[in-house]
Design an enzyme around this catalytic site. Structure first.
Site, PDB file in Angstrom:
ATOM      1  CE1 TYR A  21       6.102   3.106   2.926  1.00 35.40           C
ATOM      2  CE2 TYR A  21       3.730   3.154   2.601  1.00 35.40           C
ATOM      3  CZ  TYR A  21       4.930   2.463   2.610  1.00 35.40           C
ATOM      4  OH  TYR A  21       4.973   1.128   2.299  1.00 35.40           O
ATOM      5  CB  CYS A  22      10.498   6.360   1.908  1.00 36.46           C
ATOM      6  SG  CYS A  22      12.163   5.862   2.442  1.00 36.46           S
ATOM      7  N   GLY A  66      16.897   2.764   2.750  1.00 33.28           N
ATOM      8  CA  GLY A  66      17.136   2.427   1.363  1.00 33.28           C
ATOM      9  C   GLY A  66      16.835   0.983   1.006  1.00 33.28           C
ATOM     10  NE  ARG A 134       6.309  -1.372  -0.881  1.00 34.22           N
ATOM     11  CZ  ARG A 134       7.450  -1.068  -0.244  1.00 34.22           C
ATOM     12  NH1 ARG A 134       7.447  -0.180   0.737  1.00 34.22           N
ATOM     13  NH2 ARG A 134       8.588  -1.616  -0.617  1.00 34.22           N
ATOM     14  CB  CYS A 252      13.701  -0.968  20.760  1.00 37.74           C
ATOM     15  SG  CYS A 252      13.060  -0.630  19.104  1.00 37.74           S
ATOM     16  CG  ASP A 274      15.923   2.781  11.494  1.00 40.29           C
ATOM     17  OD1 ASP A 274      15.450   2.749  12.633  1.00 40.29           O
ATOM     18  OD2 ASP A 274      15.398   2.193  10.528  1.00 40.29           O
ATOM     19  CB  CYS A 323       2.356   1.340  25.790  1.00 40.96           C
ATOM     20  SG  CYS A 323       2.538   2.789  24.744  1.00 40.96           S
TER      21      CYS A 323
END
Length: 373
Positions: A21-22, A66, A134, A252, A274, A323
């Protein structure tokens, strides 16, 4: 300047695993000129020196990928030396490291402990669950190797928590995951919803639905409430209580803007988030631009404002203050409305209806003068 933190990708999207799922792995294609992406010493020094020349209440460095530990121990020794060299007297510096732990040993862990790195361990549950998404480049399980790294952290008394990606593999097993992480001795949990789409805006197989997310959060909450209040820290729960008691947002996701940090790629390129490391959102480079220039960039300002451009349905929602329309990454356009709405909206509503009364009671206990509005 407004306070800001840095999220650094010293090895870019490079990783020794191939998690199914990366979301960041394909960012390597932005930098096709080399197979191995590693931050040069010159970029590291310029990044740290420039950041620590700004006026910040806390100089917060987050090291991610990464897999950032691909840089090796010497790189992180250099990190601390540069922070000490360029830090002013009395400056507060924090370092966070998100890792799969498979490359850690006692020597590495001792360095992290000595300089008080907060380490985030990526683990999705027991082997049968974790191994669904994973695994190594050759497809082998990494669960046992992950726990070896955790053992090194524990032996060296490193502060660490666990980050669990909630995907189709574990979203219906909230209690199982929570109890397993507790059994392993994790007292600090963070749960991240997996929401990924293909090029035609169709959810990928490991993506969860809003309804599933809500049920998962409720399961975790019920387990936590039963016996772990004050014993186990769950990031979302802490954020909610902070919001209720202080009125401020500590993450955030709960804020009305997206302009609290910068991403620094291995070559010094700077991006606003990111989740949005894209060529069209490149803000500049640390070797060419000052942090003042980057923070005042029209592209950065415009990106930050997108958070508050939520769907009108959010304005009428009882939970909008918590939310804030959810993360931009989770928003999608509806067929009957060009404005975006969170893919997880139904789940957030389900969770807050279920759990908010208890959080409000905890807020009253923490701050007697707190009044539920």
């Amino acid at each position: 300047m407004r306070p800001f933190s840095l999220l650094l990708k010293p090895a870019g999207a490079d990783c020794n695993l191939r998690c199914r799922y990366c979301f960041y792995l394909d960012r390597a294609a932005i930098y096709p000129e080399t197979h191995h992406h590693r931050m040069p010493d010159s970029v590291l020094e310029r990044t740290i020196a420039g950041y620590m020349a700004t006026n910040q209440p806390i100089y917060a460095f987050g090291w991610q990928g990464g897999e950032p530990t691909l840089m090796g121990l010497e790189f992180f020794r250099n990190v601390v030396e540069l922070q000490q060299q360029y830090g002013r007297s009395g400056a507060i510096v924090t370092n966070g490291l998100q890792t799969n732990t498979t490359l850690l040993n006692d020597e590495f862990a001792a360095h992290l402990a000595r300089y008080r790195f907060l380490v985030g361990v990526s683990l999705d549950g027991p082997p049968g669950i974790n191994d669904r998404n994973r695994y190594t480049v050759s497809g082998r399980s990494v669960h046992a190797k992950t726990l070896e790294g955790v053992a090194a952290l524990r032996r060296n008394r490193v502060n660490f928590n666990v980050l669990t990606v909630v995907s189709s593999a574990n979203v219906k097993k909230g209690r199982t995951v929570y109890r397993y992480l507790k059994k392993l001795g994790f007292d600090y949990h963070q749960y991240i919803p997996c929401v990924e789409f293909d090029g035609d805006d169709r959810p990928l197989p490991f993506t969860i639905t809003g309804e599933e997310w809500g049920e998962f959060l409720c399961e975790i909450f019920d387990e936590w409430k039963q016996q772990d209040v004050g014993r186990v820290s769950i990031r979302l729960h802490d954020d909610i209580l902070n919001r209720l008691v202080t009125g401020s947002a500590s993450t955030c996701t709960m804020r009305n803007h997206c302009s609290d940090y910068f991403v620094v790629e291995h070559n010094g390129d700077v991006y606003p988030c990111d989740f949005f490391v894209r060529p069209d959102l490149r803000l500049g480079n640390v070797m060419e631009n000052t942090w003042e220039e980057l923070q005042c960039s029209p592209d950065y300002q415009r990106f930050g404002q997108m958070k508050s451009e939520w769907n009108p349905k959010c304005e009428a929602c009882d939970f909008q203050a918590l939310c804030a329309g959810d993360c931009l990454k989770h928003r999608f356009r509806q067929a009957d409305d060009p404005r975006t709405l969170s893919w997880l909206c139904a789940g957030w509503k389900r969770f807050y209806r279920h759990a908010l009364p208890h959080f409000q009671e905890l807020a009253r206990e923490a701050l007697p003068e707190y009044v539920n509005k």
